[in-house]
Design a protein around this motif. Structure first.
Motif, PDB file in Angstrom:
ATOM      1  N   ARG A  75     -44.690  -6.153   2.546  1.00 11.83           N
ATOM      2  CA  ARG A  75     -45.821  -7.058   2.459  1.00 11.83           C
ATOM      3  C   ARG A  75     -46.636  -6.992   3.740  1.00 11.83           C
ATOM      4  N   VAL A  76     -47.900  -7.300   3.629  1.00 11.22           N
ATOM      5  CA  VAL A  76     -48.785  -7.273   4.791  1.00 11.22           C
ATOM      6  C   VAL A  76     -49.585  -8.563   4.827  1.00 11.22           C
ATOM      7  N   VAL A  77     -49.996  -8.920   6.025  1.00 10.21           N
ATOM      8  CA  VAL A  77     -50.949  -9.999   6.227  1.00 10.21           C
ATOM      9  C   VAL A  77     -52.095  -9.420   7.047  1.00 10.21           C
ATOM     10  N   GLY A  78     -53.311  -9.827   6.743  1.00 12.69           N
ATOM     11  CA  GLY A  78     -54.467  -9.271   7.420  1.00 12.69           C
ATOM     12  C   GLY A  78     -55.206 -10.319   8.236  1.00 12.69           C
ATOM     13  N   VAL A  79     -55.947  -9.835   9.209  1.00  4.22           N
ATOM     14  CA  VAL A  79     -56.811 -10.705  10.014  1.00  4.22           C
ATOM     15  C   VAL A  79     -58.187 -10.048  10.051  1.00  4.22           C
TER      16      VAL A  79
END
Length: 560
Positions: free
Chosen positions: A338-342
């Motif tokens: 999973r990834v989280v972006g900014v």
């Protein structure tokens, strides 16, 4: 009547919508037909009825509307089988006619010319009106010899046909009060007809037609001739006085007198000054209207794969690429977990709740309103792991909710997306790892004066703990609050450190242009305090180094 819209191509292919008189199409849910297409505007187009016909109209959308592959600039009439195209979505139009509204044939009149014959009872279309007998025509008495020369007797076929009892009933007793009584009144002589054979009378010319020109006009003409350099016209003193009195009665006349009283050199000087003023005004207007930015490169539509910022600006006003309504970008978030972006960006000329940010069809909030110095602030927005797609393209949209119908200016630039892989873990594992990161960040902050990068590492570690908790479902709220709060508290210290070093560089190059090496050393020293590009100071120092490399500085020590 009514119409039907059937989606033949697009995300909602196969769906049909039926309306009676009007339907609005757009991207948002307040439309009658929600167009699931990234090229659709919030309020894109409408179909409406007018005078028994149906039309399609574009509502000022950003990407336009097409009718049978032709763009429409004004309302166009629709026929059954036409196609309305919005982006990649195609609607087929079907018009439904109501047979009960077909016009019926006009009823034929059954009355004869005299109006005495009533309509037949079995004729349902007959119009029954009350009959009224026309009053009998009276026999006109022939005028006597006074008017006989000019009047003609009525022809035989014009004589009244009814001379029976009705005509007799119009006598003195019980007669028609509206009947015409002929009285012997002689015609006025002024109305006597001229004989057709008589020749027209020629009037003698009026003496007034050859009167001399009025002194006022002659005086003005004399002034005009004098201004043009012709031979002066001699005027009497009375003519001059009369001319000046008449000209003094209006503003334009007073200006004319003032101009005529000036000597020729003064008039030439004023004329040249006026010409320069007009030319300068036109030049300034052309400079203002001339486009300030001419862009020959293609407009970017995706974030860069290497994560470098897009320095070009987008929006409306003084921007690189004019996008009044909205601007969309695509990007990939490829990762085994999973990834989280900014989302990093800068914004100006934006008011509260004016520009919304949308990720894959979900609103994430709006761009913060301008502060004291919007050109130097960098904004961040978390792209939740639950909304990011790891196997296909992601879509980020900046949508100005006021355009259309307005034309509010706005500007977005320096955009890039930071993708952070997040390992799959339970809420308890995420809590333990976040607690470890928070403890580590607290130690780095205590040693911020010992090492150059300790303050930056403390801020970055708090930030990573916060993002980890944001990407974990059911994460403990208290740890999330601690990590986010400490990250926001340390950020102003980092900004002050960055601004101080940049001011030091500006002071060196502005006061001592030959101190090239000393100024360059200050910029090269900035990455020691900001090792990575999570803080904008890292990218700013790199960009300034690239800029000064193209300038002609003398090395320090030379020229002293």
């Amino acid at each position: 009547m009514g119409f039907q819209l059937t989606v033949t191509k697009g995300a909602a292919a196969g769906e049909s919508y039926t309306f009676a008189d009007e339907a609005k199409l757009g991207r948002t849910a307040d439309n009658d037909v929600v167009v699931k297409d990234q090229a659709a505007s919030r309020s894109h187009a409408r179909v409406y009825e007018d005078g028994g016909k149906y039309f399609v109209e574009d509502l000022g959308s950003a990407n336009g509307t097409r009718l049978n592959a032709s763009p429409i600039k004004q309302p166009k009439e629709l026929k059954s089988g036409d196609s309305i195209v919005i982006g990649d979505t195609v609607f087929k139009v079907t018009l439904e006619l109501d047979e009960t509204l077909a016009p019926q044939s006009a009823p034929s009149s059954t009355m004869d010319e005299s109006g005495d014959e009533p309509p037949a009872d079995d004729d349902p279309h007959a119009t029954r009106l009350p009959t009224r007998r026309a009053p009998p025509r009276r026999a006109a008495a022939r005028p006597d010899s006074t008017n006989a020369d000019d009047d003609e007797a009525p022809a035989d076929d014009e004589a009244p046909a009814d001379t029976g009892d009705e005509a007799a009933s119009t006598g003195d007793e019980g007669g028609d009060v509206n009947s015409t009584m002929f009285v012997d009144v002689p015609k006025p002589k002024a109305l006597a007809r001229r004989s057709q054979s008589a020749a027209p009378v020629q009037r003698p010319p009026r003496a007034e037609a050859v009167e001399r020109e009025r002194p006022s006009r002659r005086g003005a003409a004399a002034l005009a001739k004098q201004d043009e350099g012709d031979e002066p016209v001699e005027l009497s003193a009375a003519d001059r006085a009369r001319m000046r009195r008449q000209l003094n009665q209006s503003a334009s006349g007073r200006v004319q007198l003032l101009w005529s009283d000036l000597p020729k050199p003064a008039r030439a000087l004023l004329g040249g000054f006026g010409a320069l003023l007009v030319v300068g005004t036109l030049g300034f207007a052309a400079w203002v209207a001339w486009p300030t930015n001419v862009v020959n490169k293609p407009e970017p539509r995706a974030f860069r794969a290497d994560g470098s910022p897009l320095e070009d600006s987008f929006g409306l006003g003084k921007v690189t690429f004019q996008t009044p309504d909205q601007k969309a970008f695509t990007f990939s978030a490829t990762a085994p977990t999973r990834v989280v972006g900014v989302l990093h960006y800068q914004a100006s000329n934006v008011s509260a709740d004016e520009v919304n940010i949308n990720l894959n069809g979900t609103d994430l909030g709006s761009v913060p309103a301008d502060d004291i110095d919007p050109d130097s602030r960098e904004l961040e927005l978390v792209l939740p792991a639950t909304l990011l797609k790891t196997k296909e393209e992601n879509l980020v949209v900046f949508d100005n909710t006021r355009n259309p119908p307005g034309d509010d200016p706005w500007k977005i630039w320096n955009l890039w997306v930071e993708i952070i892989p997040v390992p799959d873990m339970s809420a308890d594992e995420a809590r333990r790892r976040a607690q470890t990161e928070i403890d580590k960040a607290a130690k780095d902050y205590e040693l911020r004066e010992v090492g150059a990068a300790n303050l930056f590492r403390a801020w970055k570690t708090y930030r990573e703990a916060w993002l980890l908790l944001e990407a974990t479902p059911d994460a403990p709220a208290e740890l999330t609050t601690i990590a986010r709060t400490r990250m926001k508290e340390i950020r102003p210290e980092l900004d002050r450190k960055c601004n101080g070093m940049l001011v030091k560089f500006q002071t060196i190059v502005n006061t001592r242009p030959n101190a090239y090496e000393e100024g360059r050393q200050v910029l090269e020293h900035i990455p020691e305090y900001f090792p990575t590009r999570e803080h904008p100071c890292h990218n700013v120092s790199k960009a300034m180094l690239r800029s000064i490399d193209g300038l002609d500085f003398e090395p320090a020590g030379e020229g002293e």
